[in-house]
Design a protein around this motif. Structure first.
Motif, PDB file in Angstrom:
ATOM      1  N   ARG A  40       0.823  -1.216   0.000  1.00 34.29           N
ATOM      2  CA  ARG A  40       0.000   0.000   0.000  1.00 34.29           C
ATOM      3  C   ARG A  40       0.854   1.262   0.000  1.00 34.29           C
ATOM      4  NH1 ARG A  40      -3.789  -0.383   4.940  1.00 34.29           N
ATOM      5  NH2 ARG A  40      -3.821   1.873   4.525  1.00 34.29           N
ATOM      6  N   LYS A  41       2.152   1.108   0.068  1.00 33.47           N
ATOM      7  CA  LYS A  41       2.992   2.310   0.082  1.00 33.47           C
ATOM      8  C   LYS A  41       2.950   3.001  -1.292  1.00 33.47           C
ATOM      9  CE  LYS A  41       7.552   4.080   1.244  1.00 33.47           C
ATOM     10  NZ  LYS A  41       7.600   4.968   0.105  1.00 33.47           N
ATOM     11  N   VAL A  42       2.748   4.289  -1.281  1.00 32.57           N
ATOM     12  CA  VAL A  42       2.733   5.050  -2.530  1.00 32.57           C
ATOM     13  C   VAL A  42       4.150   5.058  -3.105  1.00 32.57           C
ATOM     14  CG1 VAL A  42       2.303   7.293  -3.591  1.00 32.57           C
ATOM     15  CG2 VAL A  42       0.812   6.474  -1.736  1.00 32.57           C
ATOM     16  N   ARG A 470      -3.794   8.870 -15.566  1.00 33.89           N
ATOM     17  CA  ARG A 470      -3.871   7.460 -15.977  1.00 33.89           C
ATOM     18  C   ARG A 470      -3.145   6.579 -14.969  1.00 33.89           C
ATOM     19  NH1 ARG A 470      -2.220  10.869 -19.725  1.00 33.89           N
ATOM     20  NH2 ARG A 470      -3.404  11.172 -21.671  1.00 33.89           N
ATOM     21  N   ARG A 471      -2.373   7.187 -14.096  1.00 31.95           N
ATOM     22  CA  ARG A 471      -1.534   6.440 -13.161  1.00 31.95           C
ATOM     23  C   ARG A 471      -1.917   6.757 -11.713  1.00 31.95           C
ATOM     24  NH1 ARG A 471       4.604   7.551 -15.608  1.00 31.95           N
ATOM     25  NH2 ARG A 471       4.224   6.657 -17.689  1.00 31.95           N
ATOM     26  N   THR A 472      -1.697   5.772 -10.837  1.00 32.71           N
ATOM     27  CA  THR A 472      -1.770   6.045  -9.416  1.00 32.71           C
ATOM     28  C   THR A 472      -0.535   6.853  -9.023  1.00 32.71           C
ATOM     29  OG1 THR A 472      -0.679   3.923  -9.071  1.00 32.71           O
ATOM     30  CG2 THR A 472      -3.076   3.970  -8.797  1.00 32.71           C
ATOM     31  N   PRO A 473      -0.615   7.730  -8.048  1.00 28.10           N
ATOM     32  CA  PRO A 473      -1.770   8.048  -7.201  1.00 28.10           C
ATOM     33  C   PRO A 473      -2.623   9.186  -7.747  1.00 28.10           C
ATOM     34  CG  PRO A 473       0.142   9.206  -6.372  1.00 28.10           C
ATOM     35  CD  PRO A 473       0.614   8.428  -7.591  1.00 28.10           C
ATOM     36  N   PHE A 474      -2.307   9.675  -8.997  1.00 29.09           N
ATOM     37  CA  PHE A 474      -2.969  10.873  -9.490  1.00 29.09           C
ATOM     38  C   PHE A 474      -4.389  10.612  -9.983  1.00 29.09           C
ATOM     39  CE2 PHE A 474       1.627  11.172 -10.460  1.00 29.09           C
ATOM     40  CZ  PHE A 474       1.956  12.084  -9.470  1.00 29.09           C
ATOM     41  N   ASP A 475      -4.782   9.339 -10.026  1.00 25.28           N
ATOM     42  CA  ASP A 475      -6.168   9.024 -10.371  1.00 25.28           C
ATOM     43  C   ASP A 475      -7.116   9.416  -9.250  1.00 25.28           C
ATOM     44  OD1 ASP A 475      -5.086   7.113  -8.680  1.00 25.28           O
ATOM     45  OD2 ASP A 475      -6.295   5.470  -9.491  1.00 25.28           O
ATOM     46  N   TYR A 548       0.819   6.094   2.640  1.00 24.27           N
ATOM     47  CA  TYR A 548       0.283   4.813   2.167  1.00 24.27           C
ATOM     48  C   TYR A 548      -1.139   5.007   1.662  1.00 24.27           C
ATOM     49  CZ  TYR A 548       4.188   2.246   4.262  1.00 24.27           C
ATOM     50  OH  TYR A 548       5.442   1.764   4.558  1.00 24.27           O
ATOM     51  N   TYR A 549      -1.486   4.192   0.667  1.00 26.31           N
ATOM     52  CA  TYR A 549      -2.837   4.251   0.120  1.00 26.31           C
ATOM     53  C   TYR A 549      -3.862   3.845   1.180  1.00 26.31           C
ATOM     54  CZ  TYR A 549      -1.017   4.712  -4.641  1.00 26.31           C
ATOM     55  OH  TYR A 549      -0.401   5.166  -5.768  1.00 26.31           O
ATOM     56  N   PRO A 550      -5.116   4.238   0.990  1.00 27.40           N
ATOM     57  CA  PRO A 550      -6.187   3.779   1.887  1.00 27.40           C
ATOM     58  C   PRO A 550      -6.351   2.260   1.810  1.00 27.40           C
ATOM     59  CG  PRO A 550      -6.919   5.630   0.524  1.00 27.40           C
ATOM     60  CD  PRO A 550      -5.606   5.186  -0.025  1.00 27.40           C
ATOM     61  N   VAL A 554      -3.938  -0.540  -3.635  1.00 28.29           N
ATOM     62  CA  VAL A 554      -2.493  -0.789  -3.661  1.00 28.29           C
ATOM     63  C   VAL A 554      -1.911  -0.086  -4.879  1.00 28.29           C
ATOM     64  CG1 VAL A 554      -2.675  -3.014  -2.496  1.00 28.29           C
ATOM     65  CG2 VAL A 554      -2.765  -2.920  -4.999  1.00 28.29           C
ATOM     66  N   GLU A 555      -0.590  -0.003  -4.866  1.00 26.27           N
ATOM     67  CA  GLU A 555       0.069   0.631  -6.007  1.00 26.27           C
ATOM     68  C   GLU A 555      -0.129  -0.236  -7.250  1.00 26.27           C
ATOM     69  OE1 GLU A 555       1.884   3.750  -6.175  1.00 26.27           O
ATOM     70  OE2 GLU A 555       1.228   3.099  -8.160  1.00 26.27           O
ATOM     71  N   SER A 556      -0.664   0.338  -8.305  1.00 25.98           N
ATOM     72  CA  SER A 556      -0.951  -0.453  -9.502  1.00 25.98           C
ATOM     73  C   SER A 556      -0.065  -0.104 -10.672  1.00 25.98           C
ATOM     74  CB  SER A 556      -2.420  -0.284  -9.907  1.00 25.98           C
ATOM     75  OG  SER A 556      -2.680   1.076 -10.226  1.00 25.98           O
ATOM     76  N   PHE A 557       0.646   1.037 -10.600  1.00 25.86           N
ATOM     77  CA  PHE A 557       1.463   1.422 -11.742  1.00 25.86           C
ATOM     78  C   PHE A 557       2.893   0.953 -11.558  1.00 25.86           C
ATOM     79  CE2 PHE A 557       4.477   4.228 -13.873  1.00 25.86           C
ATOM     80  CZ  PHE A 557       4.034   4.086 -15.179  1.00 25.86           C
ATOM     81  N   LYS A 558       3.413   0.333 -12.572  1.00 26.42           N
ATOM     82  CA  LYS A 558       4.812  -0.095 -12.558  1.00 26.42           C
ATOM     83  C   LYS A 558       5.462   0.324 -13.867  1.00 26.42           C
ATOM     84  CE  LYS A 558       4.462  -4.066  -9.447  1.00 26.42           C
ATOM     85  NZ  LYS A 558       3.138  -3.699  -8.928  1.00 26.42           N
ATOM     86  N   LYS A 559       6.662   0.878 -13.779  1.00 25.57           N
ATOM     87  CA  LYS A 559       7.381   1.264 -14.993  1.00 25.57           C
ATOM     88  C   LYS A 559       8.027   0.049 -15.631  1.00 25.57           C
ATOM     89  CE  LYS A 559       8.326   6.139 -14.592  1.00 25.57           C
ATOM     90  NZ  LYS A 559       9.349   7.182 -14.672  1.00 25.57           N
TER      91      LYS A 559
END
Length: 559
Positions: A40-42, A470-475, A548-550, A554-559
């Motif tokens: 859940r960590k941003v 399009r990416r977390t956390p900016f969604d 951390y996210y609520p 969870v963090e969904s974006f990966k480069k």
């Protein structure tokens, strides 16, 4: 000035680090820290900024924002990029987390359609288009579309104001400040410049009006970068258009007063809500001597459509059909009433010579036409391309057959590595016109130089930070609002712009007074408010103050 800015930012960073340390001791924030799950960590956010040489203000306010965002628990990596690389990743490819940008206050953007429709309508979020952040709000889309259909100015303004309110409620990109243009020119050797709101001495009209009074009949235009391409179909950059619009003609030009003027079109008659008759000026020729005909205008619309030119496609989308009545007369039929048709569509579409581009299209196809370098650009505008040596020099030669010829023999255009080089070039007489903002201290010094005049004009463009929705956390709107509250807009005005600017909160800047919604105020700098928004949205912090996210996210974006 640069040293002063760097010292200020270093001090700012030290104070920020102290604040983070103090903040990390705050039990209320760190209460649940030890048990928060790592998924859940941003993730670390990468913030692209321009290099300090290209634009020290964009570089510095990016650093300032990053330091404030760290106080909210975000890990921020700041990466300076050369402008060409930044525009490719950010504007064209949409491959970014966040980046600093200045919407240029180009003349054709005085009409609100660019900011309301082009930068935020969901249809404009593709490769090379201007909805950079990927905003998608059906309610907003309806307003952005409706303002295009309303011809009555007062009614259209009501809709534009409502669209600004929704944008302010969603914070799709983080509006920061407009900056007055402070520029200078060689007044010992040139007179009658025509600066314009948002463009200053880069104004189209400046190059027609500026007049030599000394021995030199060629004016030298300094700018802190070269253009990206000579092919207008492939371009999205403001300075590209400021250059190529001198070579290519438009049916309509936006005048220094911000109002559309007939240009290559001698007359425009509205027959009904969706039909316009245009008559071209007689006697116009392309630079190779071929006449400009109605068929070239129709071809230009078709060319944009076939190549799906990223910038122009949205402008011609409302056009249903173009009919040729005779060599100089056309009928434009629209899909539906389109209020910005004259200012935006006719005011931006280039007239491409059919006898040249049809061969390119046939030989290379649509994709190959977009990739064509157009190294020997042929238009019908007030200047002909003499030569272009990329990153060294360009020469634009006066078109003596033009219906309103320029007063200078030629424009020599030189890209410099940085603003300091531009200032030195003006002082030593290497260049005559600055095409870029001066820092206030630089302007003060130039005011004391004999033969140099300094001009200040407002800008309806503005600085902002794009965040990729399009990416977390900016969604998450809560994150965007928190980040926006954490931007020290007043410090940016006071320290970086030294008062030569205005805090902004709306997608239409305050200098554009008719279309700007005065009820929308810039968000104040308020870290407590920012933390409260995140807390209420369910965000949590660990013992080190990292966010951390609520629960459930969870963090969904990966480069």
């Amino acid at each position: 000035m640069k040293k002063k800015l760097l010292c200020t930012v270093m001090l700012f960073a030290i104070l920020s680090a102290l604040a983070i340390f103090v903040g990390s001791q705050t039990p209320a924030i760190a209460a649940k820290g030890q048990s928060l799950p790592p998924e859940r960590k941003v993730r670390e956010i990468e913030l692209y900024v321009t290099t300090p040489d290209y634009d020290p203000i964009r570089y510095e306010f990016g650093l300032m924002a990053a330091e404030e965002w760290k106080k909210l628990g975000f890990d921020i990596k700041v990466t300076p990029l050369a402008w060409n690389r930044l525009s490719e990743l950010g504007i064209n490819q949409k491959d970014f987390d966040a980046f600093t940008l200045a919407w240029a206050g180009r003349a054709e953007r005085i009409d609100p359609d660019h900011f309301v429709y082009m930068t935020l309508h969901s249809s404009q979020a593709g490769i090379g288009q201007y909805n950079i952040v990927g905003y998608n709000n059906p309610e907003y889309d309806k307003l952005a579309e409706e303002q295009r259909r309303i011809g009555d100015l007062e009614k259209r303004r009501e809709i534009v104001w409502k669209a600004q309110e929704i944008a302010a409620e969603d914070q799709p990109y983080l509006v920061i400040a407009s900056r007055n243009w402070i520029v200078a020119y060689d007044s010992a050797n040139f007179k009658n410049p025509t600066p314009m709101m948002g463009e200053a001495l880069n104004s189209f009209w400046n190059w027609l009006s500026i007049e030599p009074v000394g021995n030199s009949k060629e004016v030298v235009w300094g700018y802190p970068s070269d253009i990206n391409t000579m092919n207008p179909l492939a371009s999205t950059a403001t300075h590209d258009f400021q250059t190529t619009r001198l070579i290519y003609d438009r049916l309509v030009r936006i005048g220094p007063d911000g109002k559309p003027r007939n240009w290559a079109a001698e007359s425009i008659t509205q027959i009904d809500d969706t039909t316009y008759e245009l008559k071209l000026r007689p006697g116009m020729k392309f630079h190779d001597g071929e006449p400009v005909k109605a068929s070239d205008v129709k071809f230009s619309v078709d060319l944009v459509r076939k190549t799906e030119s990223p910038y122009f496609l949205g402008l011609i989308k409302p056009i249903a059909e173009v009919e040729i009545k005779d060599d100089l007369t056309l009928i434009f039929k629209l899909q539906e009433p389109f209020a910005p048709f004259i200012a935006n569509s006719l005011g931006q579409l280039y007239i491409f010579p059919e006898h040249i581009w049809s061969k390119i299209l046939e030989e290379r196809g649509p994709k190959g036409t977009l990739e064509w370098d157009n190294a020997q650009a042929i238009g019908s505008g007030p200047f002909k391309l003499g030569y272009w040596r990329r990153d060294e020099e360009m020469k634009l030669v006066r078109n003596d057959d033009y219906f309103q010829p320029a007063k200078v023999d030629a424009i020599i255009k030189i890209p410099y590595a940085n603003v300091q080089g531009l200032v030195a070039g003006l002082t030593t007489g290497e260049i005559d016109v600055l095409g870029w903002w001066l820092e206030p201290m630089q302007a003060d010094k130039l005011k004391d130089v004999e033969g140099i005049s300094v001009i200040e004009v407002p800008d309806h463009g503005y600085y902002h930070i794009n965040v990729n929705m399009r990416r977390t956390p900016f969604d998450d709107k809560a994150v965007r609002f928190a980040l926006s509250y954490a931007i020290p807009r007043q410090k940016i005005i006071d320290i970086l712009l030294e008062g030569h600017g205005t805090k902004e909160g709306s997608i239409i800047a305050s200098a554009n007074s008719f279309w700007h919604n005065p009820a929308i105020k810039p968000l104040p700098y308020d870290l407590d408010k920012a933390r409260q928004i995140l807390k209420e949205a369910g965000y949590e912090w660990d013992a080190k103050g990292k966010i951390y996210y609520p629960e459930g996210k969870v963090e969904s974006f990966k480069k």
